[in-house]
Design a protein around this motif. Structure first.
Motif, PDB file in Angstrom:
ATOM      1  N   ILE A  40       0.858  -1.184   0.000  1.00 15.37           N
ATOM      2  CA  ILE A  40       0.000   0.000   0.000  1.00 15.37           C
ATOM      3  C   ILE A  40       0.893   1.232   0.000  1.00 15.37           C
ATOM      4  N   ARG A  41       0.631   2.148  -0.917  1.00 16.98           N
ATOM      5  CA  ARG A  41       1.430   3.363  -1.025  1.00 16.98           C
ATOM      6  C   ARG A  41       0.510   4.584  -0.993  1.00 16.98           C
ATOM      7  N   PHE A  42       1.086   5.748  -0.643  1.00 17.96           N
ATOM      8  CA  PHE A  42       0.295   6.959  -0.446  1.00 17.96           C
ATOM      9  C   PHE A  42       0.909   8.107  -1.250  1.00 17.96           C
ATOM     10  N   PRO A  43       0.298   8.474  -2.395  1.00 18.11           N
ATOM     11  CA  PRO A  43       0.798   9.627  -3.149  1.00 18.11           C
ATOM     12  C   PRO A  43       0.517  10.918  -2.399  1.00 18.11           C
ATOM     13  N   ALA A  44       1.216  11.961  -2.799  1.00 13.18           N
ATOM     14  CA  ALA A  44       0.977  13.261  -2.171  1.00 13.18           C
ATOM     15  C   ALA A  44      -0.465  13.679  -2.397  1.00 13.18           C
ATOM     16  N   PRO A  45      -1.181  14.089  -1.348  1.00 12.29           N
ATOM     17  CA  PRO A  45      -2.605  14.419  -1.497  1.00 12.29           C
ATOM     18  C   PRO A  45      -2.808  15.675  -2.327  1.00 12.29           C
ATOM     19  N   GLU A  46      -3.880  15.646  -3.140  1.00 15.01           N
ATOM     20  CA  GLU A  46      -4.250  16.825  -3.923  1.00 15.01           C
ATOM     21  C   GLU A  46      -5.628  17.336  -3.516  1.00 15.01           C
ATOM     22  N   SER A  47      -6.221  16.723  -2.485  1.00 16.56           N
ATOM     23  CA  SER A  47      -7.510  17.160  -1.965  1.00 16.56           C
ATOM     24  C   SER A  47      -7.518  16.878  -0.476  1.00 16.56           C
ATOM     25  N   ASP A  48      -8.676  17.035   0.165  1.00 15.35           N
ATOM     26  CA  ASP A  48      -8.740  16.772   1.591  1.00 15.35           C
ATOM     27  C   ASP A  48      -8.820  15.279   1.899  1.00 15.35           C
ATOM     28  N   ALA A  49      -8.874  14.438   0.867  1.00 10.88           N
ATOM     29  CA  ALA A  49      -8.906  12.991   1.078  1.00 10.88           C
ATOM     30  C   ALA A  49      -7.490  12.435   1.124  1.00 10.88           C
ATOM     31  N   LEU A  50      -7.291  11.424   1.960  1.00 13.18           N
ATOM     32  CA  LEU A  50      -6.055  10.649   1.913  1.00 13.18           C
ATOM     33  C   LEU A  50      -6.246   9.581   0.851  1.00 13.18           C
ATOM     34  N   GLU A  51      -5.328   9.488  -0.098  1.00 19.89           N
ATOM     35  CA  GLU A  51      -5.436   8.508  -1.163  1.00 19.89           C
ATOM     36  C   GLU A  51      -4.461   7.369  -0.917  1.00 19.89           C
ATOM     37  N   ALA A  52      -4.933   6.149  -1.045  1.00 23.38           N
ATOM     38  CA  ALA A  52      -4.100   4.965  -0.878  1.00 23.38           C
ATOM     39  C   ALA A  52      -4.153   4.144  -2.157  1.00 23.38           C
ATOM     40  N   ILE A  53      -2.980   3.674  -2.601  1.00 31.09           N
ATOM     41  CA  ILE A  53      -2.881   2.850  -3.794  1.00 31.09           C
ATOM     42  C   ILE A  53      -2.547   1.429  -3.361  1.00 31.09           C
ATOM     43  N   LEU A  54      -3.409   0.482  -3.725  1.00 35.21           N
ATOM     44  CA  LEU A  54      -3.217  -0.918  -3.377  1.00 35.21           C
ATOM     45  C   LEU A  54      -2.492  -1.613  -4.525  1.00 35.21           C
ATOM     46  N   ILE A  55      -1.472  -2.398  -4.169  1.00 34.73           N
ATOM     47  CA  ILE A  55      -0.606  -3.010  -5.178  1.00 34.73           C
ATOM     48  C   ILE A  55      -0.508  -4.510  -4.930  1.00 34.73           C
ATOM     49  N   ASN A  56      -0.713  -5.284  -5.979  1.00 32.62           N
ATOM     50  CA  ASN A  56      -0.405  -6.710  -5.966  1.00 32.62           C
ATOM     51  C   ASN A  56       0.891  -6.894  -6.731  1.00 32.62           C
ATOM     52  N   THR A  57       1.995  -7.114  -6.026  1.00 40.13           N
ATOM     53  CA  THR A  57       3.301  -7.180  -6.680  1.00 40.13           C
ATOM     54  C   THR A  57       3.480  -8.448  -7.505  1.00 40.13           C
ATOM     55  N   ALA A  58       2.552  -9.392  -7.395  1.00 36.75           N
ATOM     56  CA  ALA A  58       2.647 -10.608  -8.203  1.00 36.75           C
ATOM     57  C   ALA A  58       2.327 -10.346  -9.668  1.00 36.75           C
ATOM     58  N   GLY A  59       1.668  -9.236  -9.958  1.00 36.42           N
ATOM     59  CA  GLY A  59       1.395  -8.864 -11.339  1.00 36.42           C
ATOM     60  C   GLY A  59       0.201  -9.534 -11.966  1.00 36.42           C
ATOM     61  N   GLY A  60      -0.587 -10.237 -11.197  1.00 34.76           N
ATOM     62  CA  GLY A  60      -1.775 -10.899 -11.714  1.00 34.76           C
ATOM     63  C   GLY A  60      -2.131 -12.080 -10.830  1.00 34.76           C
ATOM     64  N   LEU A  61      -3.267 -12.705 -11.111  1.00 30.98           N
ATOM     65  CA  LEU A  61      -3.748 -13.807 -10.279  1.00 30.98           C
ATOM     66  C   LEU A  61      -4.203 -14.961 -11.151  1.00 30.98           C
ATOM     67  N   THR A  62      -4.070 -16.182 -10.598  1.00 27.56           N
ATOM     68  CA  THR A  62      -4.569 -17.368 -11.268  1.00 27.56           C
ATOM     69  C   THR A  62      -5.164 -18.302 -10.226  1.00 27.56           C
ATOM     70  N   GLY A  63      -5.571 -19.498 -10.636  1.00 28.88           N
ATOM     71  CA  GLY A  63      -6.231 -20.411  -9.725  1.00 28.88           C
ATOM     72  C   GLY A  63      -5.405 -20.703  -8.475  1.00 28.88           C
TER      73      GLY A  63
END
Length: 275
Positions: A40-63
């Motif tokens: 989870i990463r947090f870019p610099a805010p551009e509004s009054d909301a805190l923005e969080a970016i969710l990342i799956n470092t595996a690059g995709g999902l399978t069965g």
């Protein structure tokens, strides 16, 4: 017993937990937990909301892969969540990929769940669960968009399985529930007029807010004939629900950008959507 000559494949196990609280009049980080492929990463805010970016470092999902996100927004906070990229669901040799999301928002909090699109590949299998628990006065904007193969990349999905389950509660009362299931003959099912009339990209947008009904006519103007929108009151809770269908992901996103800008107020789009 697994045959001796069959390789044991590594599976994705990803767990991310985030809670935010008020720090003065700003929303700030309270607790953060990351395990496996979840970041989870947090870019610099551009509004009054805190923005969080969710990342799956595996690059995709399978069965057999599993991803779980758990998010809590304390009373009075303003949190927007998105993903770093489109989540790709690849061909499943065995079992299904599972994504579970748990969102909680305290009194008068504002919470936006705005992931980028999920892309299903041929012979993929996905079970996605979204559970939301809102306290009185909390507002939520929820989006899930799914693309059945990228036409620009020459991808075609003829067989796959997809189950999308939503449960939304306000003050302990269920205000929205749905189970969307499609498969295995996805190509034939998407061609049906009652499902997608040949469209290859779909989205559901749900707004929970006291004055959600005020957005109905502007939302319908954006959606046009590519879907529909409706408004109800469940007890004292206002609910606006929109469905969108498009011929491909590009056309779907064009409408989603305008719709999210409308419904998300001053917070607008997540920064990464336009980068």
């Amino acid at each position: 017993m697994m045959p001796a000559d069959r390789p044991v494949l590594q599976r994705v196990r990803a767990t991310g937990r985030l809670s935010v609280k008020l720090s003065g009049d700003r929303t700030g980080l309270d607790r953060l937990y990351q395990e496996g492929a979840a970041k989870i990463r947090f870019p610099a805010p551009e509004s009054d909301a805190l923005e969080a970016i969710l990342i799956n470092t595996a690059g995709g999902l399978t069965g057999g892969d599993r991803v779980a996100w758990s998010i809590e927004a304390a009373a009075g906070t303003h949190l927007a969540l998105t993903t770093q990229a489109c989540e790709k669901i690849y061909r499943a040799g065995n079992g299904h990929a599972g994504v579970s999301v748990s969102l909680k928002a305290g009194m008068d909090a504002r919470l936006a769940w705005l992931p980028q699109e999920t892309i299903l590949f041929d012979r993929s299998a996905l079970v996605r669960k979204l559970d939301i628990d809102l306290e009185p006065g909390a507002r939520a904007l929820l989006l899930e968009a799914t693309i059945f193969g990228r036409q620009a990349m020459g991808e075609h999905v003829s067989a796959a399985t997809f189950h999308d389950r939503w449960r939304v509660c306000v003050d302990g009362r269920l205000v929205h529930a749905e189970d969307f299931r499609i498969g295995t003959d996805i190509a034939a099912q998407l061609a049906r007029p009652a499902i997608a009339a040949g469209g290859q990209a779909v989205a559901t947008v749900l707004m929970i807010a006291d004055r959600a009904g005020d957005m109905l006519d502007p939302a319908r103007a954006i959606i046009g004939d590519a879907g529909g929108a409706s408004h109800w009151r469940v007890g004292t809770t206002g609910k606006l629900l929109a469905r969108l269908v498009a011929e491909d992901g590009y056309a779907l996103r064009a409408r989603l950008v305008s719709l999210i800008r409308l419904l998300n107020g001053r917070a607008g789009l997540p920064k990464i959507w336009t980068s």
